[in-house]
Design a protein around this motif. Structure first.
Motif, PDB file in Angstrom:
ATOM      1  N   MET A 148       0.824  -1.208   0.000  1.00 52.52           N
ATOM      2  CA  MET A 148       0.000   0.000   0.000  1.00 52.52           C
ATOM      3  C   MET A 148       0.860   1.261   0.000  1.00 52.52           C
ATOM      4  SD  MET A 148      -3.353  -0.821   2.349  1.00 52.52           S
ATOM      5  CE  MET A 148      -2.764  -2.089   3.458  1.00 52.52           C
ATOM      6  N   PHE A 149       1.977   1.221   0.701  1.00 48.91           N
ATOM      7  CA  PHE A 149       2.880   2.372   0.725  1.00 48.91           C
ATOM      8  C   PHE A 149       3.410   2.674  -0.680  1.00 48.91           C
ATOM      9  CE2 PHE A 149       7.256   4.006   1.077  1.00 48.91           C
ATOM     10  CZ  PHE A 149       7.012   5.190   1.764  1.00 48.91           C
ATOM     11  N   VAL A 150       3.833   1.632  -1.396  1.00 48.24           N
ATOM     12  CA  VAL A 150       4.340   1.805  -2.759  1.00 48.24           C
ATOM     13  C   VAL A 150       3.232   2.316  -3.678  1.00 48.24           C
ATOM     14  CG1 VAL A 150       5.233   0.579  -4.780  1.00 48.24           C
ATOM     15  CG2 VAL A 150       6.160   0.086  -2.502  1.00 48.24           C
ATOM     16  N   GLU A 151       2.040   1.798  -3.505  1.00 48.77           N
ATOM     17  CA  GLU A 151       0.921   2.186  -4.371  1.00 48.77           C
ATOM     18  C   GLU A 151       0.520   3.639  -4.171  1.00 48.77           C
ATOM     19  OE1 GLU A 151      -0.377  -2.468  -4.105  1.00 48.77           O
ATOM     20  OE2 GLU A 151      -1.526  -0.959  -2.994  1.00 48.77           O
ATOM     21  N   VAL A 152       0.688   4.152  -2.963  1.00 42.79           N
ATOM     22  CA  VAL A 152       0.429   5.565  -2.707  1.00 42.79           C
ATOM     23  C   VAL A 152       1.420   6.437  -3.478  1.00 42.79           C
ATOM     24  CG1 VAL A 152       0.668   7.352  -0.940  1.00 42.79           C
ATOM     25  CG2 VAL A 152      -0.758   5.349  -0.506  1.00 42.79           C
ATOM     26  N   ILE A 153       2.671   6.018  -3.530  1.00 48.38           N
ATOM     27  CA  ILE A 153       3.680   6.773  -4.280  1.00 48.38           C
ATOM     28  C   ILE A 153       3.316   6.830  -5.762  1.00 48.38           C
ATOM     29  CG2 ILE A 153       6.098   6.777  -5.029  1.00 48.38           C
ATOM     30  CD1 ILE A 153       6.835   5.584  -2.323  1.00 48.38           C
ATOM     31  N   VAL A 154       2.858   5.701  -6.307  1.00 52.69           N
ATOM     32  CA  VAL A 154       2.437   5.669  -7.716  1.00 52.69           C
ATOM     33  C   VAL A 154       1.271   6.633  -7.927  1.00 52.69           C
ATOM     34  CG1 VAL A 154       1.436   4.229  -9.526  1.00 52.69           C
ATOM     35  CG2 VAL A 154       3.231   3.302  -8.050  1.00 52.69           C
ATOM     36  N   PHE A 155       0.329   6.642  -7.008  1.00 56.11           N
ATOM     37  CA  PHE A 155      -0.808   7.562  -7.085  1.00 56.11           C
ATOM     38  C   PHE A 155      -0.328   9.008  -7.133  1.00 56.11           C
ATOM     39  CE2 PHE A 155      -3.786  10.418  -5.016  1.00 56.11           C
ATOM     40  CZ  PHE A 155      -5.005  10.117  -5.615  1.00 56.11           C
ATOM     41  N   ASP A 156       0.607   9.363  -6.268  1.00 59.21           N
ATOM     42  CA  ASP A 156       1.114  10.733  -6.210  1.00 59.21           C
ATOM     43  C   ASP A 156       1.785  11.137  -7.516  1.00 59.21           C
ATOM     44  OD1 ASP A 156       0.186  11.031  -3.645  1.00 59.21           O
ATOM     45  OD2 ASP A 156       2.110  10.650  -2.676  1.00 59.21           O
ATOM     46  N   ILE A 157       2.527  10.230  -8.126  1.00 59.31           N
ATOM     47  CA  ILE A 157       3.186  10.535  -9.404  1.00 59.31           C
ATOM     48  C   ILE A 157       2.140  10.889 -10.455  1.00 59.31           C
ATOM     49  CG2 ILE A 157       4.526   9.537 -11.309  1.00 59.31           C
ATOM     50  CD1 ILE A 157       6.030   7.885  -9.191  1.00 59.31           C
ATOM     51  N   GLY A 158       1.045  10.129 -10.495  1.00 58.93           N
ATOM     52  CA  GLY A 158      -0.023  10.427 -11.444  1.00 58.93           C
ATOM     53  C   GLY A 158      -0.643  11.795 -11.212  1.00 58.93           C
ATOM     54  N   VAL A 159      -0.828  12.177  -9.951  1.00 60.56           N
ATOM     55  CA  VAL A 159      -1.385  13.494  -9.623  1.00 60.56           C
ATOM     56  C   VAL A 159      -0.455  14.602 -10.109  1.00 60.56           C
ATOM     57  CG1 VAL A 159      -1.965  15.057  -7.733  1.00 60.56           C
ATOM     58  CG2 VAL A 159      -2.737  12.681  -7.660  1.00 60.56           C
ATOM     59  N   ILE A 160       0.835  14.435  -9.885  1.00 58.80           N
ATOM     60  CA  ILE A 160       1.821  15.449 -10.298  1.00 58.80           C
ATOM     61  C   ILE A 160       1.787  15.644 -11.811  1.00 58.80           C
ATOM     62  CG2 ILE A 160       4.288  15.957 -10.458  1.00 58.80           C
ATOM     63  CD1 ILE A 160       4.584  14.552  -7.713  1.00 58.80           C
ATOM     64  N   ILE A 161       1.685  14.562 -12.564  1.00 58.62           N
ATOM     65  CA  ILE A 161       1.624  14.655 -14.025  1.00 58.62           C
ATOM     66  C   ILE A 161       0.387  15.440 -14.450  1.00 58.62           C
ATOM     67  CG2 ILE A 161       1.290  13.324 -16.144  1.00 58.62           C
ATOM     68  CD1 ILE A 161       3.019  11.121 -14.894  1.00 58.62           C
ATOM     69  N   GLN A 162      -0.736  15.226 -13.771  1.00 55.10           N
ATOM     70  CA  GLN A 162      -1.967  15.940 -14.135  1.00 55.10           C
ATOM     71  C   GLN A 162      -1.876  17.438 -13.854  1.00 55.10           C
ATOM     72  OE1 GLN A 162      -5.859  13.911 -13.131  1.00 55.10           O
ATOM     73  NE2 GLN A 162      -4.460  12.474 -12.113  1.00 55.10           N
ATOM     74  N   VAL A 163      -1.410  17.802 -12.666  1.00 54.16           N
ATOM     75  CA  VAL A 163      -1.420  19.225 -12.296  1.00 54.16           C
ATOM     76  C   VAL A 163      -0.378  20.032 -13.045  1.00 54.16           C
ATOM     77  CG1 VAL A 163      -2.373  18.787 -10.007  1.00 54.16           C
ATOM     78  CG2 VAL A 163       0.099  18.852 -10.301  1.00 54.16           C
ATOM     79  N   THR A 164       0.593  19.377 -13.670  1.00 56.85           N
ATOM     80  CA  THR A 164       1.599  20.095 -14.459  1.00 56.85           C
ATOM     81  C   THR A 164       1.212  20.155 -15.937  1.00 56.85           C
ATOM     82  OG1 THR A 164       2.894  18.040 -14.671  1.00 56.85           O
ATOM     83  CG2 THR A 164       3.497  19.553 -12.897  1.00 56.85           C
ATOM     84  N   SER A 165      -0.016  19.741 -16.283  1.00 57.98           N
ATOM     85  CA  SER A 165      -0.496  19.831 -17.663  1.00 57.98           C
ATOM     86  C   SER A 165      -0.910  21.264 -17.971  1.00 57.98           C
ATOM     87  CB  SER A 165      -1.698  18.900 -17.865  1.00 57.98           C
ATOM     88  OG  SER A 165      -1.374  17.574 -17.512  1.00 57.98           O
ATOM     89  N   PHE A 166      -0.660  21.680 -19.205  1.00 57.66           N
ATOM     90  CA  PHE A 166      -1.025  23.043 -19.601  1.00 57.66           C
ATOM     91  C   PHE A 166      -1.994  23.067 -20.778  1.00 57.66           C
ATOM     92  CE2 PHE A 166       2.707  23.846 -17.054  1.00 57.66           C
ATOM     93  CZ  PHE A 166       2.378  25.012 -16.384  1.00 57.66           C
ATOM     94  N   ASN A 167      -1.663  22.384 -21.844  1.00 56.09           N
ATOM     95  CA  ASN A 167      -2.551  22.405 -23.008  1.00 56.09           C
ATOM     96  C   ASN A 167      -2.747  21.036 -23.653  1.00 56.09           C
ATOM     97  OD1 ASN A 167      -0.881  25.335 -23.296  1.00 56.09           O
ATOM     98  ND2 ASN A 167      -3.113  25.441 -23.408  1.00 56.09           N
ATOM     99  N   ALA A 168      -2.006  20.040 -23.218  1.00 55.39           N
ATOM    100  CA  ALA A 168      -2.078  18.722 -23.838  1.00 55.39           C
ATOM    101  C   ALA A 168      -3.054  17.836 -23.072  1.00 55.39           C
ATOM    102  CB  ALA A 168      -0.695  18.082 -23.878  1.00 55.39           C
TER     103      ALA A 168
END
Length: 556
Positions: free
Chosen positions: A102-122
């Protein structure tokens, strides 16, 4: 002295409640991601950045909008990730242990969130982020109910495993509230803030789970017997050094069952599809029930609720979405009670029938009282649609929502439990993807008649629940395995099945109540062990002598 409370005479540590709620944050993340996209896809900044065509598909310079297939893809990318994550979740849970997985899976979740919030036009960057976030959520959906069912005492197992679904509904409600709080921002904060808040929510689970006890069944399987004994003691509210009868009994049962598993060998993926002991039966039933949970139609409302009710002559469809989310959350508490009070089968059967009725009302009201373009201008019809949707959510949240996760947590074979749970959860996410991707185009074509489709699916769910779901209430996980292995037991008569030495399920409860007196007997032997009263059901003498956890078992 540990703080405990009693359930049917059995001592339970308050730590067990804390463990269940903490692990259920995995469900919160699932619900939060599910709920936020419904409102985000309607926010002006999000649409102008990632929309790909003008509203009518031809007017240059007009405000951009989403192609209905493209928005379906963005919404459903989460489900694609979760489908793969569900399979990976079993491997991680077996390899690393339930907590570290579960600890590892939380890290994967966070990486996905970071990718989303750094999106601009794509738009595809948002989609990729949701895909990776889905990997984490999917893996958690396999690990969390498994961890809860293996760690928590059976007296509270049904309600506490059900908290996973409770937290899914809580996540949906929280995301709806955050959406309505940020939607008026005239910049990207309107959608970036709801997405980014997933990280602190995930951190609660990622850090907190490291301080929780590991699954005692996993620990015994990996030769960590002393830690397994300690884990059982923690959730019973006992001290490690005490000779507690409840801890002794559960620990001894764990050792005995593991010794049997060793003789049979390790469970493989292939074994999930073998007929002996109804293992294949349970795998296929898990697949069908998880598919059925999605085909209830609940996620149609959660993913596209704001869009659905924007066509119902409402000034603020976001408010309606919060109403649905609140009904979903509150009624899940009812589900926790129903699944403990009335078992598993009856709530699933009645719940499916209830949803059929209200989906028919929803479909008929929208079809007969709506316009050909799918809009509704009649206020009474609009109100009836909202009321029927709320009553539908009541039935879903109190039965099929928590009940199916509970089934996956307690119904599979001991030796292949993690793998079977992953396969069943994979089914959930595949159908989740199909609902997310195709609902918008289908609803644009047949409008409120879509309710009839889900009504038919729920009728089939009712049939499956009656003829195939076994009653598992009040049984240990090992007892559930014994019941499925009995060739003479049928689903509709399974509530009468009991382990050897008992006459009815009520006798099991009576045994637990009578045993509460035993838990308070002081040590009465020179070596610090104790002698119990005769078993209240069989009358046999019970001589509970501590099995030292330090004694290692030879593994195959």
């Amino acid at each position: 002295m540990a703080v405990t409370f009693n359930v049917r005479g059995a001592p339970i540590g308050w730590s067990a409640i804390a463990v269940a709620l903490l692990a259920s944050m995995g469900g919160f993340l699932f619900g939060y991601d599910t709920g936020q996209i419904s409102g985000i896809q309607e926010m002006a900044d999000f649409v102008s950045r990632f929309g790909t065509e003008p509203p009518d598909g031809s007017v240059a310079g007009a405000t951009m909008s989403f192609n209905k297939w493209l928005i379906g893809l963005i919404v459903s990318m989460l489900s694609i990730g979760t489908a793969f994550g569900a399979l990976v979740g079993a491997l991680l849970a077996d390899k690393l242990g339930r907590r570290y997985a579960m600890f590892v899976e939380v890290i994967v979740f966070d990486i996905g969130v970071i990718i989303q919030v750094t999106s601009f036009n794509a738009w595809y960057q948002v989609g990729i982020g949701r895909l990776i976030t889905g990997l984490g959520v999917g893996a958690l959906s396999a690990a969390v109910p498994l961890y809860q069912s293996e760690t928590l005492p059976r007296q509270i197992r049904g309600a506490m495993v059900g908290t996973y679904q409770l937290f899914i509904t809580f996540g949906i409600l929280v995301s709806n509230c955050i959406n309505i709080g940020t939607r008026e921002l005239d910049n990207s904060g309107s959608w970036r803030i709801p997405v980014a808040l997933g990280i602190p929510f995930a951190t609660i689970l990622g850090i907190g789970i490291l301080f929780a006890p590991e699954s005692p069944r996993w620990l015994v399987a990996h030769g960590k017997n002393d830690e397994a004994y300690r884990s059982v003691a923690i959730v019973r509210g006992a001290k490690r050094e005490d000779s507690n009868p409840w801890v002794e009994a559960e620990y001894s049962e764990l050792i005995s069952n593991y010794e049997q598993d060793i003789k049979l060998g390790a469970g493989s993926w292939l074994e999930c599809f073998k007929k002996p002991n109804r293992v294949l039966y349970r795998t296929l039933l898990g697949i069908a029930l998880q598919a059925g949970q999605q085909l209830t139609g609940a996620n149609y409302f959660f993913y596209f609720g704001a869009t659905i009710f924007s066509a119902v002559n409402l000034q603020d469809p976001f408010v309606t979405q919060i109403i649905l989310g609140a009904v979903n959350f509150v009624c899940t508490f009812l589900g926790l009670y129903l699944l403990e009070r009335f078992g598993r089968r009856v709530p699933l059967i009645i719940g499916a029938a209830w949803m059929v009725v209200w989906l028919l009302v929803f479909g008929l009201a929208g079809t007969l009282g709506g316009n050909p373009d799918g809009t509704v201008t009649s206020t009474p019809i609009g109100q009836l649609l909202i009321i029927s949707a709320c009553f539908f959510i009541l039935g879903y949240a109190s039965t099929w929502a928590p009940g199916i996760w509970l089934f996956c947590g307690e119904s599979f074979s001991r030796r292949t439990r993690a793998k079977q749970a992953s396969i069943a959860t994979l089914s959930n996410w595949i159908w989740n993807f199909l609902i997310a991707y195709f609902s918008r185009p289908i609803a644009d074509s047949i409008h409120f008649e879509y309710g009839f489709v889900f009504a038919g699916a729920n009728f089939l769910n009712m049939i499956i629940a009656y003829f195939f779901v076994y009653e598992t209430a009040d049984l240990t996980l090992e007892g559930v395995d014994q019941m499925y292995s009995d060739p003479n037991v049928k689903a509709w008569s399974s509530a009468k099945w009991v382990p050897e030495g008992y006459s009815t399920r009520d006798d099991i409860k009576k045994s637990e109540k009578d045993a509460d007196d035993i838990a308070h007997i002081p040590d009465n032997r020179e070596d610090g062990t104790w002698k119990a009263k005769p078993d209240p059901v069989t009358g046999e003498e019970r001589d509970n002598v501590r099995k030292h956890p330090e004694t290692k078992i030879e593994t195959a």
